[in-house]
Design an enzyme around this catalytic site. Sequence first.
Site, PDB file in Angstrom:
ATOM      1  CD  GLU A 143      -2.762  -0.557   2.750  1.00 12.84           C
ATOM      2  OE1 GLU A 143      -2.569   0.510   3.380  1.00 12.84           O
ATOM      3  OE2 GLU A 143      -3.548  -1.437   3.125  1.00 12.84           O
ATOM      4  CD  GLU A 150      -7.496   6.235   7.325  1.00 14.96           C
ATOM      5  OE1 GLU A 150      -7.881   5.186   6.789  1.00 14.96           O
ATOM      6  OE2 GLU A 150      -6.303   6.509   7.513  1.00 14.96           O
TER       7      GLU A 150
END
Length: 392
Positions: free
Chosen positions: A268, A331
Amino acid sequence: MASPSLSSLVLFLSLFLLLSGPILQIDGLGVGINYGQIANNLPSPSRVAILLQSLQINRVKLYDADPNVLQAFANSDVEFVLGLGNEYLYNMTDPNKALTWIRTHVQSYISQTKITCITVGNEVLTGDDLQLKSYLLPAMQGVYYALGSLGLTTQVTVTTAHSIGILGNSYPPSSGSFRPDLAEYLQPMLNFHSQINSPFLINAYPFFAYKGNPDQVSLDYVLFRPNPGMTDPNTNLHYDNMLYAQIDAVYSAIKQMGHADIEVRISETGWPSKGDPDEVGATLENAAAYNGNLLRRIQRKEATPGRPSVPINVYVFALFNEDMKPGPTSERNYGLYYPDATPVYNIGLQGNLPQFYTHSSDTPRTQLVSWIILYIYFSRFFLIKDESRCKN
Ligand SMILES: *[C@@H]1O[C@H](CO)[C@@H](O)[C@H](O)[C@H]1NC(C)=O
């Protein structure tokens, strides 16, 4: 006389390009993407399959083994990394449960859908559940032995994804080392990686380093923009961006534990396009710079200074903005795409809304082929004209 042979040459060339096109496209862009689904408004997996095809993205990482996704990508070129959530670790230490899971979620799909890797757990070692940490390697082994008993270990590899927080020291890269308290987990795990030849995965977000210290950390250095960079005093290697320095720090940490044979990959990385007022750097412009510049480096098959023969291997986070992710605003804003499949910003990926629906991809190659076909079509008229002139 010259014209017909010229047009047959053009015909041959265009046929060659047409036929070689799909073969070359299997390579795709080289970039992988995390397809997270913590949202209530995402397009169906079959529409996502069309979007990814138009973008020529053929490496996808899931956080689960969603059967709807695996079904939708049957007979496609897309290679999947599947995820086993942390809640499965305890069960995967039981050989029978691991076998059942692999039968149901991997063996049933693998003849149609390419599955190349399973990540067992996510960022377990930087959490504070000691029991979970102790299950991690036994769970990875359980999954590996289950794959082995079904004859799948040549197709599917087993690993886990760590936070960059497993490093105790990351600067300079040649002095990278793991947190001393994690050695008891990492030493046997690295031995296992080496034994089964599987990659070591890191989730790395230079965004957090910048956000935590915007006065000290150069924005250009984290965004892959031109900057003086830094030179590692021990190796004299020069780093022009933080991500490469982090990758090489992980290589150094692995080497300290006796392994030079394990590849480090980025499971990621990304940059949010929006954040709360206190989330310095979370802007559309920075997200476009980070992901766009990273994509171009991946396309050039760049390697880190410390491992010049190993091109960086990256899964960008993430495909979509996910509206149900908890935490700060950032987020929910890591996506390259909004849930309606329009891009959040332009980083030079070719897919867009019309292509999303029409299935076509407007690559330079298809444009070239179109021009050649047009040329052949019109050159016929000129040939006929020429012939008629000859007759006169
Ligand atoms: C673990 O196994 C138990 C017993 O088979 C089952 O009830 C439970 O749902 C499993 N846990 C997960 C997360 O699948």
